[in-house]
Design a protein around this motif. Structure first.
Motif, PDB file in Angstrom:
ATOM      1  N   GLY A  39      -6.789  -7.096  -4.967  1.00 30.28           N
ATOM      2  CA  GLY A  39      -7.042  -5.661  -4.923  1.00 30.28           C
ATOM      3  C   GLY A  39      -6.221  -4.929  -3.888  1.00 30.28           C
ATOM      4  N   LEU A  40      -6.257  -5.447  -2.684  1.00 34.10           N
ATOM      5  CA  LEU A  40      -5.597  -4.755  -1.582  1.00 34.10           C
ATOM      6  C   LEU A  40      -4.088  -4.975  -1.575  1.00 34.10           C
ATOM      7  CD1 LEU A  40      -5.850  -3.162   1.100  1.00 34.10           C
ATOM      8  CD2 LEU A  40      -6.183  -5.347   2.229  1.00 34.10           C
ATOM      9  N   LEU A  41      -3.662  -6.227  -1.568  1.00 35.60           N
ATOM     10  CA  LEU A  41      -2.240  -6.515  -1.396  1.00 35.60           C
ATOM     11  C   LEU A  41      -1.415  -6.222  -2.643  1.00 35.60           C
ATOM     12  CD1 LEU A  41      -2.427  -9.799   0.672  1.00 35.60           C
ATOM     13  CD2 LEU A  41      -2.118  -7.478   1.491  1.00 35.60           C
ATOM     14  N   LEU A  42      -1.918  -6.572  -3.800  1.00 30.11           N
ATOM     15  CA  LEU A  42      -1.123  -6.380  -5.011  1.00 30.11           C
ATOM     16  C   LEU A  42      -1.242  -4.969  -5.574  1.00 30.11           C
ATOM     17  CD1 LEU A  42      -1.635  -9.767  -6.866  1.00 30.11           C
ATOM     18  CD2 LEU A  42       0.298  -9.037  -5.489  1.00 30.11           C
ATOM     19  N   LEU A  43      -2.446  -4.536  -5.844  1.00 29.45           N
ATOM     20  CA  LEU A  43      -2.621  -3.258  -6.525  1.00 29.45           C
ATOM     21  C   LEU A  43      -2.433  -2.054  -5.605  1.00 29.45           C
ATOM     22  CD1 LEU A  43      -5.658  -4.061  -8.826  1.00 29.45           C
ATOM     23  CD2 LEU A  43      -3.256  -3.936  -9.439  1.00 29.45           C
ATOM     24  N   VAL A  44      -3.204  -1.987  -4.556  1.00 31.86           N
ATOM     25  CA  VAL A  44      -3.180  -0.806  -3.694  1.00 31.86           C
ATOM     26  C   VAL A  44      -1.860  -0.696  -2.933  1.00 31.86           C
ATOM     27  CG1 VAL A  44      -4.294   0.338  -1.744  1.00 31.86           C
ATOM     28  CG2 VAL A  44      -5.685  -0.751  -3.497  1.00 31.86           C
ATOM     29  N   ASN A  45      -1.503  -1.739  -2.207  1.00 28.20           N
ATOM     30  CA  ASN A  45      -0.294  -1.668  -1.390  1.00 28.20           C
ATOM     31  C   ASN A  45       0.985  -1.660  -2.226  1.00 28.20           C
ATOM     32  OD1 ASN A  45      -1.947  -1.639   0.814  1.00 28.20           O
ATOM     33  ND2 ASN A  45      -1.458  -3.694   1.490  1.00 28.20           N
ATOM     34  N   GLY A  46       1.001  -2.399  -3.329  1.00 26.26           N
ATOM     35  CA  GLY A  46       2.169  -2.359  -4.213  1.00 26.26           C
ATOM     36  C   GLY A  46       2.368  -0.988  -4.821  1.00 26.26           C
ATOM     37  N   GLY A  47       1.276  -0.384  -5.288  1.00 27.66           N
ATOM     38  CA  GLY A  47       1.353   0.978  -5.822  1.00 27.66           C
ATOM     39  C   GLY A  47       1.768   1.984  -4.769  1.00 27.66           C
ATOM     40  N   LEU A  48       1.259   1.805  -3.555  1.00 23.78           N
ATOM     41  CA  LEU A  48       1.641   2.695  -2.454  1.00 23.78           C
ATOM     42  C   LEU A  48       3.135   2.591  -2.159  1.00 23.78           C
ATOM     43  CD1 LEU A  48       0.761   4.611  -0.119  1.00 23.78           C
ATOM     44  CD2 LEU A  48       0.522   2.549   1.264  1.00 23.78           C
ATOM     45  N   TYR A  87       4.898 -12.237   4.049  1.00 20.55           N
ATOM     46  CA  TYR A  87       5.982 -12.115   3.079  1.00 20.55           C
ATOM     47  C   TYR A  87       5.843 -10.880   2.196  1.00 20.55           C
ATOM     48  CZ  TYR A  87       6.862 -16.840   4.614  1.00 20.55           C
ATOM     49  OH  TYR A  87       7.116 -17.939   5.387  1.00 20.55           O
ATOM     50  N   PHE A  88       4.652 -10.334   2.132  1.00 26.19           N
ATOM     51  CA  PHE A  88       4.459  -9.135   1.340  1.00 26.19           C
ATOM     52  C   PHE A  88       5.218  -7.939   1.924  1.00 26.19           C
ATOM     53  CE2 PHE A  88       0.954 -11.387  -0.603  1.00 26.19           C
ATOM     54  CZ  PHE A  88       1.045 -10.953  -1.918  1.00 26.19           C
ATOM     55  N   ALA A  89       5.557  -7.968   3.194  1.00 25.23           N
ATOM     56  CA  ALA A  89       6.354  -6.887   3.773  1.00 25.23           C
ATOM     57  C   ALA A  89       7.702  -6.775   3.060  1.00 25.23           C
ATOM     58  CB  ALA A  89       6.553  -7.106   5.270  1.00 25.23           C
ATOM     59  N   VAL A  90       8.293  -7.907   2.731  1.00 27.59           N
ATOM     60  CA  VAL A  90       9.562  -7.910   1.992  1.00 27.59           C
ATOM     61  C   VAL A  90       9.341  -7.396   0.579  1.00 27.59           C
ATOM     62  CG1 VAL A  90      11.424  -9.376   1.122  1.00 27.59           C
ATOM     63  CG2 VAL A  90      10.458  -9.807   3.378  1.00 27.59           C
ATOM     64  N   VAL A  91       8.231  -7.791  -0.037  1.00 33.24           N
ATOM     65  CA  VAL A  91       7.910  -7.312  -1.383  1.00 33.24           C
ATOM     66  C   VAL A  91       7.732  -5.803  -1.380  1.00 33.24           C
ATOM     67  CG1 VAL A  91       6.177  -7.396  -3.222  1.00 33.24           C
ATOM     68  CG2 VAL A  91       6.873  -9.502  -2.062  1.00 33.24           C
ATOM     69  N   TYR A  92       7.019  -5.276  -0.391  1.00 33.84           N
ATOM     70  CA  TYR A  92       6.799  -3.826  -0.327  1.00 33.84           C
ATOM     71  C   TYR A  92       8.100  -3.070  -0.051  1.00 33.84           C
ATOM     72  CZ  TYR A  92       1.950  -5.266  -0.088  1.00 33.84           C
ATOM     73  OH  TYR A  92       0.744  -5.835  -0.342  1.00 33.84           O
ATOM     74  N   LEU A  93       8.967  -3.660   0.746  1.00 33.35           N
ATOM     75  CA  LEU A  93      10.269  -3.034   0.980  1.00 33.35           C
ATOM     76  C   LEU A  93      11.063  -2.971  -0.323  1.00 33.35           C
ATOM     77  CD1 LEU A  93      12.345  -1.887   2.970  1.00 33.35           C
ATOM     78  CD2 LEU A  93      13.126  -4.223   3.355  1.00 33.35           C
ATOM     79  N   CYS A  94      11.058  -4.060  -1.064  1.00 36.93           N
ATOM     80  CA  CYS A  94      11.773  -4.084  -2.346  1.00 36.93           C
ATOM     81  C   CYS A  94      11.165  -3.096  -3.334  1.00 36.93           C
ATOM     82  CB  CYS A  94      11.763  -5.495  -2.934  1.00 36.93           C
ATOM     83  SG  CYS A  94      12.734  -6.679  -1.999  1.00 36.93           S
TER      84      CYS A  94
END
Length: 111
Positions: A39-48, A87-94
């Protein structure tokens, strides 16, 4: 106020709330790891991340502002979340750059 606008204060506020406060609250409330991840890392933060990339391009703001959200998230993940979430920081940057870049692309349809 002009100096704060040049630094992108709105994006810093969003980054602090979503990158530091939200992981801290999720950890303190003992939200299950599955809900935090999905919920938090994939959906909310990815969408943000995608939304911020598109917003920064549409408002013709400096491209370096795309770094604000992933860097603040990296700090929040380091302090409050499990180590693998760094590692999600790199995903969010991308995702931010992807949202930024895809907003630039205009496809013309000829009838």
């Amino acid at each position: 106020m002009a100096v704060l606008n040049k630094l992108g204060w709105r994006y810093w506020i969003i980054g602090i709330v979503m990158g530091l406060l939200l992981p801290a609250v999720a950890t303190w409330l003992n939200i299950s790891p599955v809900m935090r991840f999905g919920g938090l890392l994939l959906l909310v933060n990815g969408g943000l991340a995608i939304w911020l990339g598109r917003l920064i391009y549409r408002r013709a703001q400096p491209g370096w502002w795309l770094l604000i959200w992933p860097l603040v998230y990296l700090l929040g993940a380091y302090w409050f979340l499990p180590q693998y979430t760094l590692y999600f920081a790199v995903v969010y940057l991308c995702l931010s750059y992807l949202g930024y870049g895809l907003t630039q692309t205009k496809i013309e349809v000829k009838s």
